[in-house]
Design an enzyme around this catalytic site. Sequence first.
Site, PDB file in Angstrom:
ATOM      1  N   ASP B 179     -51.494  -7.713  10.739  1.00 47.25           N
ATOM      2  CA  ASP B 179     -52.357  -6.632  11.229  1.00 47.25           C
ATOM      3  C   ASP B 179     -52.973  -7.122  12.535  1.00 47.25           C
ATOM      4  OD1 ASP B 179     -54.292  -4.481  11.464  1.00 47.25           O
ATOM      5  OD2 ASP B 179     -54.054  -4.177   9.314  1.00 47.25           O
ATOM      6  N   CYS B 295     -31.836   6.204   4.341  1.00 47.65           N
ATOM      7  CA  CYS B 295     -31.016   7.104   3.519  1.00 47.65           C
ATOM      8  C   CYS B 295     -31.800   8.379   3.238  1.00 47.65           C
ATOM      9  CB  CYS B 295     -30.670   6.465   2.181  1.00 47.65           C
ATOM     10  SG  CYS B 295     -29.607   5.028   2.250  1.00 47.65           S
ATOM     11  N   CYS B 309     -53.317  14.601  14.923  1.00 43.86           N
ATOM     12  CA  CYS B 309     -54.465  13.737  14.681  1.00 43.86           C
ATOM     13  C   CYS B 309     -55.607  14.507  14.026  1.00 43.86           C
ATOM     14  CB  CYS B 309     -54.950  13.127  15.985  1.00 43.86           C
ATOM     15  SG  CYS B 309     -53.770  11.969  16.685  1.00 43.86           S
ATOM     16  N   CYS B 369     -27.830   0.661   5.927  1.00 45.21           N
ATOM     17  CA  CYS B 369     -27.607  -0.057   4.664  1.00 45.21           C
ATOM     18  C   CYS B 369     -26.235   0.158   4.042  1.00 45.21           C
ATOM     19  CB  CYS B 369     -28.724   0.265   3.661  1.00 45.21           C
ATOM     20  SG  CYS B 369     -28.538   1.858   2.849  1.00 45.21           S
TER      21      CYS B 369
END
Lengths: 93, 390
Positions: B179, B295, B309, B369
């Site tokens: 963070d 996916c 926002c 993937c």
Amino acid sequence: MSNVTVRIPTPLRSMTGGADEVTVSGATVKDALDALGAKHEGVLSKVLDAKGGVRSFVNVYLGSRNIKALGGLGAELKDGDVLAIVPAVAGGK
Amino acid sequence: MAAKEKRLAQLRASVPEVSPTEARRLQSEGAALIDVREPDEVAAGSPLGAHRIVRGFLELRVENSVPDLDHPVLVMCAGGVRSLFAAENLSQLGYTKVSSVVGGFNAWKNDKLPVEIPPRLTPDQRERYGRHLLMPEVGEKGQLKLINAKVLFVGAGGLGSPAAYYLAAAGIGTIGIIDDDVVDRSNLQRQILHTDDRVGMSKVKSAEITLKGLNPAVNVVAHETRLDSSNVEEIFNGYDIVVDGSDNFPTRYLVNDACVKLKIPNVHGSIFRFEGQVSVFWPNNPGNPSPCYRCLYPEPPPPEMAPSCAEAGVLGILPGVVGLLEAVETVKIILSLGDTLAGRLLHYDALRARFTELQLDRDPDCAYCSGKGEFPGYIDYAQFCSMAGA
């Protein structure tokens, strides 16, 4: 024609007057979404793209299955079915 | 003494015995080797890969280790005597293929067969994790797995706070936190790792103070930076699980793509107002290859399609519910327990108090993937409204 419930995700509820579920009639998923769009202006363009396909950041589920696995927008509906519109949501903080 | 000798003679006549070398061979073919010695004996060494069940609890616990009564079982003690009694006990319990190891662990060692010092919890850990140890699904073995686990939290915010807090309590040994933000007073409505007197402090520092205060043994690794395509692999490498508690699409796609490439399970949670979603994205899930985030949603929405926002906002408690569901999934993955949310999306509607489960399918042509073609690379999508749902 079948009567089905469409679950509206939070980001789109400003277009359904705050309703989290809308009841519509239709024979297919496409019919039901069109009926939703007719009832509530602006919703449909958030779900479908200009060519009429489901947007890549939105999924539509019939019961627990993605409509992609059930034949797409042409998937047939029966009375009491539940359609859920589930967009990607990023929030976490 | 005569009674004991007579009884032993009876047992030797009825219980099959195998040499340590033969036991090792059978073990390598899948037979369960059970060391029934006392904990202080086992602490000095035990056969590699043996189950360790003290004889006093053998009948009560053996089925946790060997559920199939017809599975071959080899019983071992120090010298091959106690194991005869124990083997007979197991036969009476219903095990059909039980043998005793002749000469026991002493002979095993003399024959230079492989030995390990079993990892053990310290008395301190035993006390702290006592309620876990009472459950056979966790036990000492499971608790050691938690202690050895390395979990990375993307974001020390609404989702990361409850998840990291409880997982530190559960004993996850290494907790990484990434963070780049500092604590703001408006965070405190939900980000429970932080406190009022730490407003202005970096979130990873604040998180470390809270987590260490709860469980000083936890190793907190602070990554005080923003995740991007240039650092994502370096940061993710070495972690067993990534818990995604980020608050924007660009980061979520980076998390997904790096987890796919590095074969790390991605525990996903997201929130918006009164709604939450939880899943596990894990294409390399052993035995159950599951979809990745792409996916489900191949591309992030364009800025004009994402919630504005002005619409952002979240019930402060909601990330608690969703973050803790992520924490539960994380523990299940570490302990290989139950059915994870891999391949399923759990949707929580707080206003209706309703959980809905949706089935997620793999996209056989997923660019990331499916394994078809080269890894497409990381994408730094444009940041927009990082406040959405934050």
